[in-house]
Design an enzyme around this catalytic site. Structure first.
Site, PDB file in Angstrom:
ATOM      1  N   ARG A 257       0.209   6.107   4.348  1.00  0.00           N
ATOM      2  CA  ARG A 257      -0.127   6.971   3.202  1.00  0.00           C
ATOM      3  C   ARG A 257      -0.943   8.130   3.746  1.00  0.00           C
ATOM      4  O   ARG A 257      -2.092   7.935   4.158  1.00  0.00           O
ATOM      5  CB  ARG A 257      -0.904   6.136   2.165  1.00  0.00           C
ATOM      6  CG  ARG A 257      -1.782   6.962   1.258  1.00  0.00           C
ATOM      7  CD  ARG A 257      -2.308   6.209   0.073  1.00  0.00           C
ATOM      8  NE  ARG A 257      -3.183   5.084   0.347  1.00  0.00           N
ATOM      9  CZ  ARG A 257      -4.457   5.172   0.741  1.00  0.00           C
ATOM     10  NH1 ARG A 257      -5.000   6.337   0.980  1.00  0.00           N
ATOM     11  NH2 ARG A 257      -5.180   4.085   0.897  1.00  0.00           N
ATOM     12  N   HIS A 261      -5.464   7.202  -1.905  1.00  0.00           N
ATOM     13  CA  HIS A 261      -4.860   6.084  -2.638  1.00  0.00           C
ATOM     14  C   HIS A 261      -4.457   6.538  -4.044  1.00  0.00           C
ATOM     15  O   HIS A 261      -3.340   6.311  -4.495  1.00  0.00           O
ATOM     16  CB  HIS A 261      -5.846   4.914  -2.717  1.00  0.00           C
ATOM     17  CG  HIS A 261      -5.410   3.842  -3.659  1.00  0.00           C
ATOM     18  ND1 HIS A 261      -4.386   2.975  -3.359  1.00  0.00           N
ATOM     19  CD2 HIS A 261      -5.830   3.528  -4.913  1.00  0.00           C
ATOM     20  CE1 HIS A 261      -4.202   2.154  -4.399  1.00  0.00           C
ATOM     21  NE2 HIS A 261      -5.060   2.481  -5.337  1.00  0.00           N
ATOM     22  N   TYR A 270     -13.206   6.095   4.616  1.00  0.00           N
ATOM     23  CA  TYR A 270     -12.835   4.862   5.323  1.00  0.00           C
ATOM     24  C   TYR A 270     -11.757   5.035   6.403  1.00  0.00           C
ATOM     25  O   TYR A 270     -11.354   4.068   7.015  1.00  0.00           O
ATOM     26  CB  TYR A 270     -12.397   3.777   4.316  1.00  0.00           C
ATOM     27  CG  TYR A 270     -11.258   4.189   3.388  1.00  0.00           C
ATOM     28  CD1 TYR A 270      -9.929   4.065   3.794  1.00  0.00           C
ATOM     29  CD2 TYR A 270     -11.504   4.716   2.125  1.00  0.00           C
ATOM     30  CE1 TYR A 270      -8.893   4.451   2.958  1.00  0.00           C
ATOM     31  CE2 TYR A 270     -10.479   5.103   1.286  1.00  0.00           C
ATOM     32  CZ  TYR A 270      -9.167   4.973   1.700  1.00  0.00           C
ATOM     33  OH  TYR A 270      -8.145   5.362   0.877  1.00  0.00           O
TER      34      TYR A 270
HETATM   35  C1  LIG Z   1      -3.768  -7.467 -10.031  1.00  0.00           C
HETATM   36  C2  LIG Z   1      -4.493  -6.234  -9.590  1.00  0.00           C
HETATM   37  N1  LIG Z   1      -5.628  -6.337  -8.879  1.00  0.00           N
HETATM   38  C3  LIG Z   1      -6.270  -5.228  -8.478  1.00  0.00           C
HETATM   39  C4  LIG Z   1      -5.792  -3.993  -8.806  1.00  0.00           C
HETATM   40  C5  LIG Z   1      -6.515  -2.746  -8.342  1.00  0.00           C
HETATM   41  N2  LIG Z   1      -5.729  -2.094  -7.297  1.00  0.00           N
HETATM   42  C6  LIG Z   1      -4.963  -1.046  -7.585  1.00  0.00           C
HETATM   43  S1  LIG Z   1      -4.098  -0.532  -6.275  1.00  0.00           S
HETATM   44  C7  LIG Z   1      -4.779  -1.698  -5.261  1.00  0.00           C
HETATM   45  C8  LIG Z   1      -4.383  -1.774  -3.805  1.00  0.00           C
HETATM   46  C9  LIG Z   1      -2.938  -1.987  -3.645  1.00  0.00           C
HETATM   47  O1  LIG Z   1      -2.534  -1.780  -2.311  1.00  0.00           O
HETATM   48  P1  LIG Z   1      -1.049  -2.009  -1.832  1.00  0.00           P
HETATM   49  O2  LIG Z   1      -0.443  -3.143  -2.559  1.00  0.00           O
HETATM   50  O3  LIG Z   1      -1.058  -2.072  -0.367  1.00  0.00           O
HETATM   51  O4  LIG Z   1      -0.267  -0.733  -2.340  1.00  0.00           O
HETATM   52  P2  LIG Z   1      -0.615   0.807  -2.138  1.00  0.00           P
HETATM   53  O5  LIG Z   1      -1.494   1.178  -3.317  1.00  0.00           O
HETATM   54  O6  LIG Z   1      -1.302   0.966  -0.837  1.00  0.00           O
HETATM   55  O7  LIG Z   1       0.676   1.523  -2.204  1.00  0.00           O
HETATM   56  C10 LIG Z   1      -5.664  -2.481  -5.969  1.00  0.00           C
HETATM   57  C11 LIG Z   1      -6.433  -3.584  -5.396  1.00  0.00           C
HETATM   58  C12 LIG Z   1      -4.595  -3.934  -9.560  1.00  0.00           C
HETATM   59  N3  LIG Z   1      -4.011  -2.781  -9.896  1.00  0.00           N
HETATM   60  N4  LIG Z   1      -3.945  -5.060  -9.926  1.00  0.00           N
END
Ligand SMILES: Cc1ncc(C[n+]2csc(CCOP(=O)(O)OP(=O)(O)O)c2C)c(N)n1
Length: 352
Positions: A257, A261, A270
């Protein structure tokens, strides 16, 4: 060097190197020059979508949204491999794949500006709504794929998720189920190295995400997610396999990415600058453009025309989305249950 370990080339399926050279002609999938230009067009469109959406958010015209810059090859390569009847289960960062599969951009803008009506997927587009909770779309997609199999429909089901989703029960349950029932599922993990600020190394002790498929009894492939041809090829093979009744595949698109985020995040807190610079040199759009220029199928004037065209298209979509009458606040309550509960009625009258 990046903080996250980059797999040796031999471990990861790759066709195009960062300089746009084909490593082995025999691996190149069957794509016409027109296909290649179209894929490039979608990648550039998606990046422009990100740029304009980011600016709109800063002007207060869009709510929080998740940019995909850097992940264009992993989304366009995989979505381009799908057939019309295949189904897509997106996550919140899947805008490029959704647009390619026919989701109108104005509806996406409408949704990201807070209007749920933007998630009304057109009837002729085989796509589920965006999953905001991490990973919940995986068991939905696995169950749906099983349903397609029971109905003897020859379709593949593609689900997108990030590296963090692989730490959730939903991932295990969905993939385990898909393996047992040989569901026609293609599970695409866009490993962009971070879950907000949590690096991939803190997500799992497995060496690769692809290897997790072995535990579910099917094939896992790690592919260079910034190489649109490699992603296209592994996804196409997986979809053919799924449609022919040979079960699921897990694809790990190893990517990065490049941006934040979401619009609420500051990645400089970070991530070391050198790491981002390392990945910028592996930009999936630059890589494909270099290939096309070397092949003589792309010129500066083609590039200028495309850039102007995508800008107009994205801005037209914004205009269309902003011309829609705002939703009524009561609608938050109106469609929760067939008959509103006492609590909802009270909340609605407080709102009024
Ligand atoms: C069940 C849940 N827990 C926590 C969150 C908060 N949250 C949003 S995005 C994220 C990280 C997700 O990372 P990844 O799955 O690697 O996907 P990326 O966003 O990097 O594409 C978190 C913890 C959420 N949306 N849903």
């Amino acid at each position: 060097m990046p903080r996250t370990k980059v797999p040796a080339k031999s471990d990861m399926f790759q066709i195009l190197d960062p300089e746009g050279n084909v490593l082995d002609k025999k691996l190149m999938p069957k794509l016409t020059d027109d296909d290649i230009r179209k894929m490039y067009g979608y990648m550039v469109l998606a990046r422009k979508w990100d740029e304009i959406a980011w600016n709109l958010q800063r002007e207060g015209r869009l709510l929080t949204f998740a940019p995909l810059t850097g992940q264009e090859a992993s989304q366009v390569g995989s979505a381009y491999a799908m057939e019309k009847d295949d189904w897509l289960f997106p996550m919140y960062r899947s805008n490029a794949a959704m647009i390619l599969r026919g989701m109108p951009m104005d509806l996406l803008f409408q949704y990201w500006s807070g209007d749920e009506r933007g998630l009304k997927i057109p009837d002729d587009v085989n796509m589920f709504t965006i999953a905001i909770p991490v990973g919940t779309q995986i068991p939905h997609a696995a169950g749906f794929a099983w349903g397609m199999k029971i109905q003897k429909k020859k379709v593949g089901v593609v689900v997108y998720f990030g590296d963090a989703a692989t730490s959730k029960g939903d991932f295990h349950e969905g993939l385990n189920f898909a393996g047992v029932f040989k569901a026609p599922l293609v599970a695409i993990c866009e490993n962009n190295q971070y879950a907000i600020s949590v690096p991939r190394s803190r997500q799992t002790a497995s060496e690769t995400i692809a290897q997790k498929a072995a535990a579910y009894g099917f094939e896992g492939v790690q592919v260079d997610g910034n190489d649109v041809f490699a992603v296209y090829k592994v996804t196409k093979d997986a979809l053919d396999k799924a449609r022919n009744g040979n079960g699921p595949t897990l694809i790990e698109c190893f990517t990065y990415r490049l941006g934040a985020h979401t619009t609420s995040d500051d990645p400089t807190k970070y991530r070391p600058v050198e790491e981002v610079e390392y990945w910028k040199k592996r930009d999936p759009i630059d890589r494909l453009r270099k290939f096309m220029v070397k092949k003589g199928i792309w010129s500066d004037s083609d590039e200028q025309k495309l850039l102007a065209n995508v800008e107009v298209r994205v801005n037209d979509a914004v205009k269309k989305a902003e011309a829609v009458e705002a939703p009524k606040p009561e609608d938050m309550f109106n469609y929760v249950y067939e008959k509103a509960t006492e609590q909802l009625r009270q909340q609605m009258s407080e709102l009024k």
